[in-house]
Design a protein around this motif. Structure first.
Motif, PDB file in Angstrom:
ATOM      1  N   UNK A 198       0.811  -1.219  -0.110  1.00 21.83           N
ATOM      2  CA  UNK A 198       0.113  -0.037   0.001  1.00 21.83           C
ATOM      3  C   UNK A 198       0.908   1.276  -0.111  1.00 21.83           C
ATOM      4  N   UNK A 199       1.018   1.639  -1.208  1.00 23.96           N
ATOM      5  CA  UNK A 199       2.027   2.984  -1.242  1.00 23.96           C
ATOM      6  C   UNK A 199       1.312   4.393  -1.641  1.00 23.96           C
ATOM      7  N   UNK A 200       2.276   5.416  -1.975  1.00 28.71           N
ATOM      8  CA  UNK A 200       1.912   6.878  -2.338  1.00 28.71           C
ATOM      9  C   UNK A 200       0.617   6.667  -3.243  1.00 28.71           C
ATOM     10  N   UNK A 201       0.662   5.843  -4.306  1.00 27.61           N
ATOM     11  CA  UNK A 201      -0.378   6.098  -5.314  1.00 27.61           C
ATOM     12  C   UNK A 201      -1.731   5.808  -4.860  1.00 27.61           C
ATOM     13  N   UNK A 202      -1.925   5.027  -3.702  1.00 25.99           N
ATOM     14  CA  UNK A 202      -2.907   4.765  -3.034  1.00 25.99           C
ATOM     15  C   UNK A 202      -3.424   5.894  -1.916  1.00 25.99           C
ATOM     16  N   UNK A 203      -2.774   6.872  -1.916  1.00 26.84           N
ATOM     17  CA  UNK A 203      -3.096   7.908  -1.008  1.00 26.84           C
ATOM     18  C   UNK A 203      -4.648   8.518  -0.894  1.00 26.84           C
ATOM     19  N   UNK A 204      -5.162   8.371  -2.153  1.00 25.86           N
ATOM     20  CA  UNK A 204      -6.635   8.616  -2.196  1.00 25.86           C
ATOM     21  C   UNK A 204      -7.599   8.059  -1.694  1.00 25.86           C
ATOM     22  N   UNK A 205      -7.311   6.705  -1.667  1.00 24.22           N
ATOM     23  CA  UNK A 205      -8.193   5.607  -1.114  1.00 24.22           C
ATOM     24  C   UNK A 205      -7.954   5.563   0.543  1.00 24.22           C
ATOM     25  N   UNK A 206      -6.855   6.188   0.973  1.00 18.26           N
ATOM     26  CA  UNK A 206      -6.666   6.329   2.468  1.00 18.26           C
ATOM     27  C   UNK A 206      -7.545   7.555   2.911  1.00 18.26           C
ATOM     28  N   UNK A 207      -7.233   8.595   2.127  1.00 18.48           N
ATOM     29  CA  UNK A 207      -7.994   9.969   2.339  1.00 18.48           C
ATOM     30  C   UNK A 207      -9.489   9.600   2.383  1.00 18.48           C
ATOM     31  N   UNK A 208     -10.147   8.932   1.243  1.00 21.96           N
ATOM     32  CA  UNK A 208     -11.618   8.505   1.297  1.00 21.96           C
ATOM     33  C   UNK A 208     -11.940   7.685   2.444  1.00 21.96           C
ATOM     34  N   UNK A 209     -11.179   6.790   2.823  1.00 19.95           N
ATOM     35  CA  UNK A 209     -11.484   5.852   3.966  1.00 19.95           C
ATOM     36  C   UNK A 209     -11.705   6.659   5.157  1.00 19.95           C
ATOM     37  N   UNK A 210     -10.914   7.390   5.536  1.00 20.28           N
ATOM     38  CA  UNK A 210     -10.700   8.398   6.736  1.00 20.28           C
ATOM     39  C   UNK A 210     -12.059   9.069   6.718  1.00 20.28           C
ATOM     40  N   UNK A 211     -12.370   9.621   5.489  1.00 19.56           N
ATOM     41  CA  UNK A 211     -13.516  10.619   5.402  1.00 19.56           C
ATOM     42  C   UNK A 211     -14.704   9.763   5.957  1.00 19.56           C
ATOM     43  N   UNK A 212     -14.736   8.392   5.770  1.00 19.30           N
ATOM     44  CA  UNK A 212     -15.989   7.677   6.213  1.00 19.30           C
ATOM     45  C   UNK A 212     -16.110   7.621   7.501  1.00 19.30           C
ATOM     46  N   UNK A 213     -14.950   7.517   8.251  1.00 17.26           N
ATOM     47  CA  UNK A 213     -14.962   7.347   9.717  1.00 17.26           C
ATOM     48  C   UNK A 213     -15.587   8.447  10.530  1.00 17.26           C
ATOM     49  N   UNK A 214     -16.523   7.870  11.624  1.00 19.49           N
ATOM     50  CA  UNK A 214     -17.138   8.977  12.602  1.00 19.49           C
ATOM     51  C   UNK A 214     -16.128   9.849  12.943  1.00 19.49           C
ATOM     52  N   UNK A 215     -16.848  11.007  12.965  1.00 22.78           N
ATOM     53  CA  UNK A 215     -15.805  12.311  13.431  1.00 22.78           C
ATOM     54  C   UNK A 215     -15.384  12.053  14.794  1.00 22.78           C
TER      55      UNK A 215
END
Length: 271
Positions: A106-123
């Protein structure tokens, strides 16, 4: 872990039922790294027992299931995420972090997936992330971008220190297994959030780890002096004497920064 055969003379007296091991562990130590959720979801009854077995100030950390982090690489995991967070919700007051361990691919090219996943998490969900891709350890733009994102988001970056197990030849089965399973990554002692997390993997003999731990004693004490709330998890290749190593480390930090005394280890019953 909180249940290990070699600990029956340390954390719990011989003959203690396994369902009481956590309570004995929590009598001495204040936090536990919950790896089991990486492999399987606990039952509702198990979560209730964990809640009832620990004091109010005890803290758990739980890994996201591998189905989320590894099998699906954070994409299309809405159902798995909801099931996981719902199951552990009764423990939310005692959860220091939810740990997201990402695979080495899981490298830098998947950073977008990481950001979108975190946006799904409860605040406000307490989150710590462990990366293993080499690009995140080369002090280049990829690592700087990751660290900036974590700092801006208030997310703690997990620091893995496996140097001890790779400092010697793999001359025993436990060292062979440790060197096969543990990541060999550089140690960047950085705090990107308010609650830094360190995962230390040492050699089976506690004293052989003191030289590796000495810099961590100073670093953790300095984090405490800065008002941060670090968590330091101590493992060893076989974990047989990990509680002894954890006590040594805690007491060494306590000489530099005032900390409450640890409770004594369990004593074997008198016959």
């Amino acid at each position: 872990m909180w249940s290990h055969p070699a600990w029956k003379h340390l954390l719990y007296p011989p003959g203690t039922p396994q369902n009481q091991h956590l309570a004995h562990y929590a009598r001495v130590f204040s936090a536990i790294e919950g790896n089991t959720t990486f492999y399987a979801l606990p039952s509702e009854d198990t979560v209730t027992r964990w809640q009832d077995s620990t004091p109010a100030d005890f803290r758990f950390t739980f890994k996201f299931p591998q189905a989320i982090s590894h099998h699906k690489a954070l994409v299309g995991v809405e159902q798995e995420l909801d099931t996981f967070l719902t199951r552990l919700a009764p423990l939310n007051g005692k959860i220091s972090h939810y740990l997201l361990q990402l695979p080495a691919q899981f490298g830098p090219e998947q950073a977008g997936a990481l950001v979108r996943f975190i946006e799904q998490l409860p605040k406000g969900l307490p989150l710590a992330i462990e990366v293993r891709h080499r690009a995140f350890f080369e002090k280049g733009e990829e690592e700087r971008a990751l660290n900036r994102f974590l700092m801006d988001s208030g997310i703690d970056r997990i620091v893995m220190d496996s140097r001890p197990v790779f400092s010697v030849p793999a001359s025993t089965p436990v060292l062979v297994e440790a060197q096969q399973k543990k990541p060999k990554v550089p140690v960047h002692a950085i705090a990107t959030g308010q609650k830094p997390v360190v995962r230390f993997v040492g050699l089976p003999e506690p004293a052989l780890n003191h030289g590796f731990l000495a810099p961590w004693v100073a670093k953790v004490a300095s984090w405490l002096d800065e008002g941060l709330s670090p968590t330091f998890f101590v493992h060893s290749a076989d974990n047989d004497q990990a509680p002894l190593l954890a006590r040594w480390f805690y007491e060494a930090v306590a000489k530099r920064h005032s900390l409450p005394a640890l409770a004594p280890f369990a004593q074997a019953p008198l016959f």
